[in-house]
Write an enzyme that holds these catalytic residues in place. Structure first.
Site, PDB file in Angstrom:
ATOM      1  N   ALA A 167     -43.020  36.809  41.246  1.00 17.60           N
ATOM      2  CA  ALA A 167     -42.338  35.844  42.108  1.00 17.60           C
ATOM      3  C   ALA A 167     -42.934  34.446  41.949  1.00 17.60           C
ATOM      4  CB  ALA A 167     -42.410  36.289  43.563  1.00 17.60           C
ATOM      5  N   ASP A 168     -44.240  34.361  41.826  1.00  9.88           N
ATOM      6  CA  ASP A 168     -44.897  33.060  41.684  1.00  9.88           C
ATOM      7  C   ASP A 168     -44.453  32.350  40.399  1.00  9.88           C
ATOM      8  OD1 ASP A 168     -46.238  33.419  44.029  1.00  9.88           O
ATOM      9  OD2 ASP A 168     -48.214  33.684  43.142  1.00  9.88           O
TER      10      ASP A 168
END
Length: 379
Positions: A167-168
């Site tokens: 996600a990052d």
């Protein structure tokens, strides 16, 4: 050529840790002039990860290559004044505060528009600027859990944590893409843009095939139960005799046929699309792969036109012949050595550019450097 694509574009980065700094690292790779604005205490990632001799994290150094770092206290009048001047010179700004923080600092949307109506402002947060989760704390694992990135990934027994932080990095990649789109769009719009991007929704945006598939009879995206999450024998990870791993990613009939013939199991050819989950068939292939070492399997399969690859360990990546040929990894030796993966594209036949160490300047000095340098046209 890569470094010329955003030549003259000026970006302010108020973000911390990985997602925002990764986004602006990509923009810097494309030629943007990035000033990273940190609070007086600095970005907390300075001490997150393996520390170099000066006490600064190697991870922080990598995420902020090719940038200029300044420290400003945006809670003071002097800090606000200098930041206002930087905003007036900027083409884009990325920040990763919780919703409402920019307003409390005196730089809400109306104020930003008044300072610089051509500014592309990307607010990259965990959950977005609106909705009941807007102020909820979180990190990559939480966003993956919310966005559906874990529910269908892992073994039959449990989800498996993803790494690197999906996600990052995906959120950072999306933010960079959105900023570039905003820069292009202002030429037609005659003004900048406000981009409300979230890490959790970046993951969620990949779930359309599963959400739609669930409206069809028989499709339930349980772990290790659908074609591409572990339900197929031909799309699977297998352990070898020496406890290494090899992947099959075989979809097309011709590649499956080539594989089956190569391993002497032509009888498996018609079984490729048996009903999923194919746990019994997977066990048969698992038994086969346990019979040879990884090196032996590579020797057998390398000449075959099929879809497979060893699971490479990190130590093997810098010297891998394909990575070397593509010039995708750079190394700097010395007391605090670096091995970094570069911008993942060639432009006009040129490999990705080398990066340079970040530099720390006084904010006023960084502002003077911006004003002295050529800038991109805004419209």
């Amino acid at each position: 050529m890569t470094q010329r694509l955003l030549s003259g574009i000026r970006v302010l980065d108020l973000s911390q840790f990985t997602p925002g700094p990764y986004a602006t690292l990509l923009l810097a790779d494309l030629g943007a002039q990035v000033i990273k604005v940190e609070p007086p205490a600095g970005d907390p990632q300075r001490i997150d990860g393996p520390l170099d001799r000066d006490g600064i994290s190697a991870w922080y150094r990598l995420m902020n290559r090719s940038k200029t770092v300044v420290r400003l206290d945006l809670k003071t009048e002097e800090g606000k004044r200098v930041f206002t001047e930087l905003l007036g010179e900027a083409d884009a700004m990325l920040e990763s505060y919780r919703p409402g923080v920019m307003d409390r600092l005196g730089f809400g949307r109306e104020r930003l528009d008044a300072i610089n109506p051509m500014l592309v402002h990307c607010a990259l947060s965990g959950w977005g600027q609106t909705g009941p989760y807007r102020l909820k704390a979180g990190h990559d694992l939480n966003y993956m859990a919310f966005g559906g990135g874990l529910a269908a990934s892992g073994t039959k027994d449990a989800p498996v944590m993803t790494y690197p932080a999906v996600a990052d990095f995906a959120g950072g990649l999306f933010a960079a893409f959105a900023i570039v789109a905003g820069l292009q769009g202002r030429k037609e719009r005659g003004r900048g843009a406000f981009i409300d991007a979230s890490l959790a929704e970046t993951v969620l945006s990949w779930l359309s095939p599963d959400l739609t598939g669930m409206l069809r009879a028989g499709f339930v995206p349980d772990r290790a139960a659908i074609p591409y999450n572990g339900g197929l024998a031909c799309y699977q990870i297998y352990r070898t005799a020496d406890d290494r791993f090899i992947t099959l990613g075989i979809i097309e009939d011709k590649f499956w046929r080539n594989f089956c013939n190569a391993v002497g199991r032509a009888d498996w050819i018609p079984r490729q699309w048996e009903a999923v989950p194919q746990h019994g068939f997977i066990a048969e292939l698992a038994a086969l792969f346990r019979m040879r070492s990884l090196a032996a399997w590579l020797e057998l399969l390398e000449p075959v036109d099929t879809c497979f690859h060893a699971v490479l360990e990190h130590r093997e990546l810098p010297s891998h012949p394909h990575i070397v040929a593509r010039r995708m990894i750079a190394r700097e030796d010395g007391a605090d050595p670096f091995v970094e993966a570069l911008f993942p594209a060639w432009v006009d036949g040129e490999p990705p550019p080398a990066r340079h160490v970040f530099r720390e300047l006084d904010a006023a000095e960084a502002l003077r450097a911006w004003r002295a340098a050529p800038r991109a046209k805004r419209g």
